[in-house]
Design an enzyme around this catalytic site. Structure first.
Site, PDB file in Angstrom:
ATOM      1  N   SER A 139     -58.827   2.450 -30.982  1.00 51.10           N
ATOM      2  CA  SER A 139     -58.355   3.255 -32.006  1.00 51.10           C
ATOM      3  C   SER A 139     -59.159   4.788 -31.743  1.00 51.10           C
ATOM      4  CB  SER A 139     -58.836   2.712 -33.363  1.00 51.10           C
ATOM      5  OG  SER A 139     -58.815   3.699 -34.516  1.00 51.10           O
ATOM      6  N   TYR A 152     -64.300  -1.505 -40.120  1.00 44.82           N
ATOM      7  CA  TYR A 152     -63.311  -1.360 -39.146  1.00 44.82           C
ATOM      8  C   TYR A 152     -64.004  -0.429 -37.963  1.00 44.82           C
ATOM      9  CZ  TYR A 152     -58.894  -0.165 -36.733  1.00 44.82           C
ATOM     10  OH  TYR A 152     -57.874  -0.113 -35.912  1.00 44.82           O
TER      11      TYR A 152
END
Length: 331
Positions: A139, A152
């Site tokens: 990501s 996260y």
């Protein structure tokens, strides 16, 4: 990829589901690892309908023994694993101080250690054969932390460091096993309907939003060309990562002002069944897409550039040469 054996974790929904479908269309045998039985069953049907073979292996990636046992079954039933793709994750949308220690630990076990255990099991099988590919679905948040997603972001940062360490070890032993990472943008996946959330409004991806098939195509390409250490998908990913290198303090201040608002819709409707402790798709299949189809892009020019850097450079050089030739002719 015809007749190759591919393992996809988190295959019951979202990016993992889209990756499984992409491999099905290429005729691969796809081992689908996740917890949600309804999602896994539908994913296997999708792979079969696309032209491949999909088999279900129910396991919690946070548990090393479950992942190891699933891999052993896969090799018995499908054959030697050629590609292992780590996608599975879970998280909590909330300010850091509103996440309990148990929730934070569980997120870390799934989203970070799930990749560690998947990589370890894959290497245990691939290294003796001196071949195989591991792809980590990453990501832009592996480089840039944002508000409301500390668990996260922390896990994705950890995956990046872990993968770099393993890559250098494999290079040092001149191994034929390759490992690469694909840094993804905001995606229209079901996570925003099933993530545990303590926000006042319904969570959303930070725009611009891309369809999960954009990520799937990039991940499959990375598996076929794993010598690149990293791929970027989406202009927003490139801008985030470049901006973090050039002006991280400025981005801190920008996110402090806008980061909370940009991750919430106007809807007061809460998320559905939180999948942190138990699968959200035990009885219902969510599929690959989330609730933002009307706003999501199905193509990414930047992803194409990332996959075709040589061609892009050649095109630019050719254009520059043509301009130079025209200017010379006019003199």
């Amino acid at each position: 990829m015809k007749d190759k054996v591919v393992v996809v974790t988190g295959a019951s929904g979202g990016v993992g589901r889209a990756v499984a479908q992409e491999y099905g269309a290429r005729g691969a045998s796809v081992a689908l690892i996740a917890r949600g039985t309804a999602g896994l069953g539908s994913a296997a049907a999708d792979v079969g309908a696309a032209g491949g073979t999909g088999l279900v292996y129910e396991a919690d990636v946070a548990d090393h023994q479950q992942v190891r046992q699933a891999a052993a079954r896969i090799e018995r039933e499908l054959g030697p694993i050629d590609v292992w793709i780590n996608v599975a994750f879970s998280s909590v949308f909330a300010p850091f101080t509103e996440i309990s220690p148990e929730e934070y630990e569980r997120t870390t076990r799934v989203t970070y250690l799930g990749y560690v255990w998947g990589t370890r099991v894959a290497l245990d099988l691939m290294r003796p054969r001196d071949r195989g590919v591991i792809v980590q679905a990453g990501s832009a948040l592996a480089y840039r932390g944002i508000p409301l997603q500390s668990a996260y972001c922390g896990a994705k940062h950890a995956i990046k460091g872990f993968t770099e360490s393993v890559r250098t070890e494999l290079m040092g032993e001149d191994s034929g096993v390759q490992i690469t990472m694909v840094q993804l943008p905001a995606l229209n996946t079901p996570q925003f309907s099933w993530v545990l959330s303590r926000l006042g409004r319904h969570p959303q991806p930070v725009p611009p939003i891309y369809q999960p098939e954009v990520a799937a195509r990039a991940i499959v390409h990375a598996a076929e060309h794993p010598r690149r250490r990293e791929y970027w998908v989406g202009a927003s990913t490139a801008m985030t990562m470049i901006g973090e290198r050039l002006a991280p303090g400025l981005i801190d201040r920008y996110l402090a002002r806008t980061g909370r608002q940009s991750q919430q819709t106007d809807s007061l409707e809460p998320t559905g069944t939180a999948n942190l402790w138990r699968p959200a798709d035990e009885e219902r299949d969510y599929g690959a897409h989330g609730a933002f189809d009307e706003r999501a892009h199905s193509r990414s020019f930047q992803a194409w550039l990332s996959r075709n850097r040589g061609l892009a450079a050649l095109t630019v050089a050719g254009g520059a040469a043509a301009v130079a030739a025209v200017r010379a002719a006019r003199r």
